[in-house]
Motif scaffolding. Structure first.
Motif, PDB file in Angstrom:
ATOM      1  N   ASP A   1       0.263 -16.798  -4.308  1.00  0.00           N
ATOM      2  CA  ASP A   1       0.921 -15.862  -3.140  1.00  0.00           C
ATOM      3  C   ASP A   1       0.299 -14.566  -3.013  1.00  0.00           C
ATOM      4  OD1 ASP A   1       3.216 -17.819  -3.112  1.00  0.00           O
ATOM      5  OD2 ASP A   1       4.577 -16.981  -4.567  1.00  0.00           O
ATOM      6  N   ASN A   2      -0.237 -14.168  -4.188  1.00  0.00           N
ATOM      7  CA  ASN A   2      -0.861 -12.997  -4.078  1.00  0.00           C
ATOM      8  C   ASN A   2      -2.204 -13.225  -3.162  1.00  0.00           C
ATOM      9  OD1 ASN A   2       0.796 -11.484  -5.725  1.00  0.00           O
ATOM     10  ND2 ASN A   2      -0.364 -12.080  -7.629  1.00  0.00           N
ATOM     11  N   GLU A   3      -2.878 -14.274  -3.315  1.00  0.00           N
ATOM     12  CA  GLU A   3      -4.129 -14.549  -2.544  1.00  0.00           C
ATOM     13  C   GLU A   3      -3.692 -14.944  -0.999  1.00  0.00           C
ATOM     14  OE1 GLU A   3      -7.266 -16.729  -5.495  1.00  0.00           O
ATOM     15  OE2 GLU A   3      -5.238 -17.729  -5.218  1.00  0.00           O
ATOM     16  N   MET A   4      -2.431 -15.462  -0.997  1.00  0.00           N
ATOM     17  CA  MET A   4      -2.248 -15.484   0.532  1.00  0.00           C
ATOM     18  C   MET A   4      -1.837 -14.369   1.156  1.00  0.00           C
ATOM     19  SD  MET A   4      -1.690 -17.574   3.280  1.00  0.00           S
ATOM     20  CE  MET A   4      -1.663 -19.318   2.565  1.00  0.00           C
TER      21      MET A   4
ATOM     22  N   LEU B   1      -2.973  -6.403  -5.087  1.00  0.00           N
ATOM     23  CA  LEU B   1      -1.604  -6.485  -4.833  1.00  0.00           C
ATOM     24  C   LEU B   1      -0.722  -7.008  -5.878  1.00  0.00           C
ATOM     25  CD1 LEU B   1      -2.032  -8.343  -1.391  1.00  0.00           C
ATOM     26  CD2 LEU B   1      -1.401  -6.102  -1.729  1.00  0.00           C
ATOM     27  N   ALA B   2      -1.079  -7.760  -6.738  1.00  0.00           N
ATOM     28  CA  ALA B   2      -0.610  -8.217  -8.090  1.00  0.00           C
ATOM     29  C   ALA B   2      -0.327  -6.957  -8.819  1.00  0.00           C
ATOM     30  CB  ALA B   2      -1.267  -9.366  -8.703  1.00  0.00           C
ATOM     31  N   ASP B   3      -1.290  -6.115  -8.958  1.00  0.00           N
ATOM     32  CA  ASP B   3      -0.886  -4.844  -9.763  1.00  0.00           C
ATOM     33  C   ASP B   3       0.095  -4.091  -9.119  1.00  0.00           C
ATOM     34  OD1 ASP B   3      -1.530  -3.168 -11.874  1.00  0.00           O
ATOM     35  OD2 ASP B   3      -2.738  -2.112 -10.748  1.00  0.00           O
ATOM     36  N   ILE B   4       0.148  -4.067  -7.988  1.00  0.00           N
ATOM     37  CA  ILE B   4       1.279  -3.173  -7.265  1.00  0.00           C
ATOM     38  C   ILE B   4       2.440  -3.545  -7.462  1.00  0.00           C
ATOM     39  CG2 ILE B   4       1.892  -2.506  -4.958  1.00  0.00           C
ATOM     40  CD1 ILE B   4      -0.934  -2.182  -4.185  1.00  0.00           C
TER      41      ILE B   4
ATOM     42  N   ALA C   1      -2.544   0.914   6.774  1.00  0.00           N
ATOM     43  CA  ALA C   1      -1.226   1.332   6.127  1.00  0.00           C
ATOM     44  C   ALA C   1      -0.109   0.691   6.615  1.00  0.00           C
ATOM     45  CB  ALA C   1      -1.341   2.871   6.744  1.00  0.00           C
ATOM     46  N   VAL C   2      -0.016   0.162   7.846  1.00  0.00           N
ATOM     47  CA  VAL C   2       1.156  -0.327   8.264  1.00  0.00           C
ATOM     48  C   VAL C   2       1.420  -1.785   7.694  1.00  0.00           C
ATOM     49  CG1 VAL C   2       2.255  -1.504  10.265  1.00  0.00           C
ATOM     50  CG2 VAL C   2       1.367   0.843  10.591  1.00  0.00           C
ATOM     51  N   PHE C   3       0.360  -2.584   7.626  1.00  0.00           N
ATOM     52  CA  PHE C   3       0.371  -3.822   7.218  1.00  0.00           C
ATOM     53  C   PHE C   3       0.390  -4.074   5.738  1.00  0.00           C
ATOM     54  CE2 PHE C   3      -0.537  -4.527  11.806  1.00  0.00           C
ATOM     55  CZ  PHE C   3       0.711  -5.168  12.017  1.00  0.00           C
ATOM     56  N   SER C   4      -0.067  -2.785   5.275  1.00  0.00           N
ATOM     57  CA  SER C   4      -0.027  -2.853   3.539  1.00  0.00           C
ATOM     58  C   SER C   4       1.310  -2.796   3.144  1.00  0.00           C
ATOM     59  CB  SER C   4      -0.816  -1.889   3.030  1.00  0.00           C
ATOM     60  OG  SER C   4      -2.338  -2.038   3.068  1.00  0.00           O
ATOM     61  N   ILE C   5       2.108  -1.831   3.851  1.00  0.00           N
ATOM     62  CA  ILE C   5       3.386  -1.841   3.757  1.00  0.00           C
ATOM     63  C   ILE C   5       4.398  -2.808   3.805  1.00  0.00           C
ATOM     64  CG2 ILE C   5       5.539  -0.456   4.292  1.00  0.00           C
ATOM     65  CD1 ILE C   5       3.700   2.137   4.662  1.00  0.00           C
ATOM     66  N   ALA C   6       3.926  -3.745   5.090  1.00  0.00           N
ATOM     67  CA  ALA C   6       4.854  -4.822   5.536  1.00  0.00           C
ATOM     68  C   ALA C   6       4.520  -6.042   4.349  1.00  0.00           C
ATOM     69  CB  ALA C   6       4.316  -5.003   7.007  1.00  0.00           C
ATOM     70  N   CYS C   7       3.412  -6.019   3.855  1.00  0.00           N
ATOM     71  CA  CYS C   7       3.157  -7.271   3.025  1.00  0.00           C
ATOM     72  C   CYS C   7       3.301  -6.969   1.660  1.00  0.00           C
ATOM     73  CB  CYS C   7       1.388  -7.503   2.943  1.00  0.00           C
ATOM     74  SG  CYS C   7       0.749  -8.093   4.427  1.00  0.00           S
ATOM     75  N   VAL C   8       3.352  -5.766   1.300  1.00  0.00           N
ATOM     76  CA  VAL C   8       3.891  -5.244  -0.151  1.00  0.00           C
ATOM     77  C   VAL C   8       5.623  -5.282  -0.271  1.00  0.00           C
ATOM     78  CG1 VAL C   8       3.965  -3.768  -1.841  1.00  0.00           C
ATOM     79  CG2 VAL C   8       1.868  -4.164  -0.773  1.00  0.00           C
ATOM     80  N   ALA C   9       5.888  -5.062   1.034  1.00  0.00           N
ATOM     81  CA  ALA C   9       7.634  -5.383   0.930  1.00  0.00           C
ATOM     82  C   ALA C   9       8.062  -6.658   0.862  1.00  0.00           C
ATOM     83  CB  ALA C   9       8.008  -4.667   2.343  1.00  0.00           C
TER      84      ALA C   9
END
Length: 260
Positions: free
Chosen positions: A158-161, A253-256, A196-204
């Protein structure tokens, strides 16, 4: 314009989807610049005499046209497709996998889940961290989706995707313009807007992957919480995206996610 579909059985549907997204984005761009022009009479706040009469006249006309366009769009959507502007909730159980699965989807009547989530999430995130007007282009979200389609069958975590999705979205740049970023959200302006925008969207989407009751927090508040958590990591995320380092970004992303 987005690339043609790689699903050989529905090329006409793919081209029609591309054309529809392109037309909608053309209208969005026109509306954006009308709204932007409507700010002409705000130059030199408190000193309206510094703005030429013609600029003030054009600005008033632009506001009227913008209001008419917004009203027409809202009435059409309410009558024909009320769900068109609804953000798929990141709290929906399994939404992250539905987004990944829907990368190959070609539909004439409604956006695939990938487009629906990331386009509307971008609007919500931009609205949380900057002032209007915004110009966010849906056909570029769709271009990112199509660029990922040939690799969908590869077995990845999932993290890689999510890392692949984030790199594709940042590369296509769906967020063309945003307004001023407030001082309290200055971290948001330190990274390229699409990152910034899509990092927030992906991590959410990763945070809420298993579903979560929405009674305690709504989607907009959740994007705010996510932005606060990843703000200090945006510089590292930017470097990994620029290097096209999927493995490194997946680890980041996994760390976050482990912090949440």
């Amino acid at each position: 314009m987005t690339t043609a579909s790689r699903a050989e059985t529905v090329p006409l549907a793919a081209h029609a989807t591309c054309a529809a997204a392109g037309v909608r984005d053309g209208l969005r761009a026109a509306q954006y610049y009308i709204r932007d022009l409507a700010n002409a009479d705000r130059f030199g706040k408190g000193e309206p005499n510094r703005v030429p009469f013609l600029s003030r006249f054009v600005a008033r006309g632009a506001r009227m046209v913008d209001a008419l366009m917004n009203w027409s769009a809202n009435v059409s959507i309410a009558l024909f497709l009320p769900s068109w502007r609804k953000l798929p909730s990141p709290f929906t159980p399994g939404l992250m996998h539905a987004v990944a699965k829907d990368i190959r989807s070609d539909r004439l009547t409604h956006n695939p889940t990938f487009n629906a989530y990331f386009y509307r999430a971008a609007i919500h995130v931009a609205g949380r961290y900057s002032s209007p007007p915004w110009l966010i282009l849906e056909h570029r979200v769709d271009a990112a989706r199509r660029s990922l389609a040939p690799r969908l069958d590869e077995a990845v975590s999932d993290n890689e995707m999510m890392a692949r999705i984030l790199i594709a979205l940042a590369g296509q740049g769906p967020v063309a313009r945003i307004g001023a970023v407030s001082e309290k959200n200055r971290f948001f302006a330190k990274a390229e807007t699409n990152v910034a925008v899509f990092s927030i969207a992906c991590v959410a989407l990763m945070f809420a992957a298993d579903g979560k009751p929405t009674g305690a927090i709504d989607e907009d508040e959740f994007f705010t919480v996510t932005g606060a958590l990843i703000g200090p990591r945006l510089s590292a995320i930017t470097r990994l995206i620029e290097a096209n380092d999927e493995a490194g970004l997946a680890r980041e992303l996994a760390d976050i996610k482990s912090m949440y």
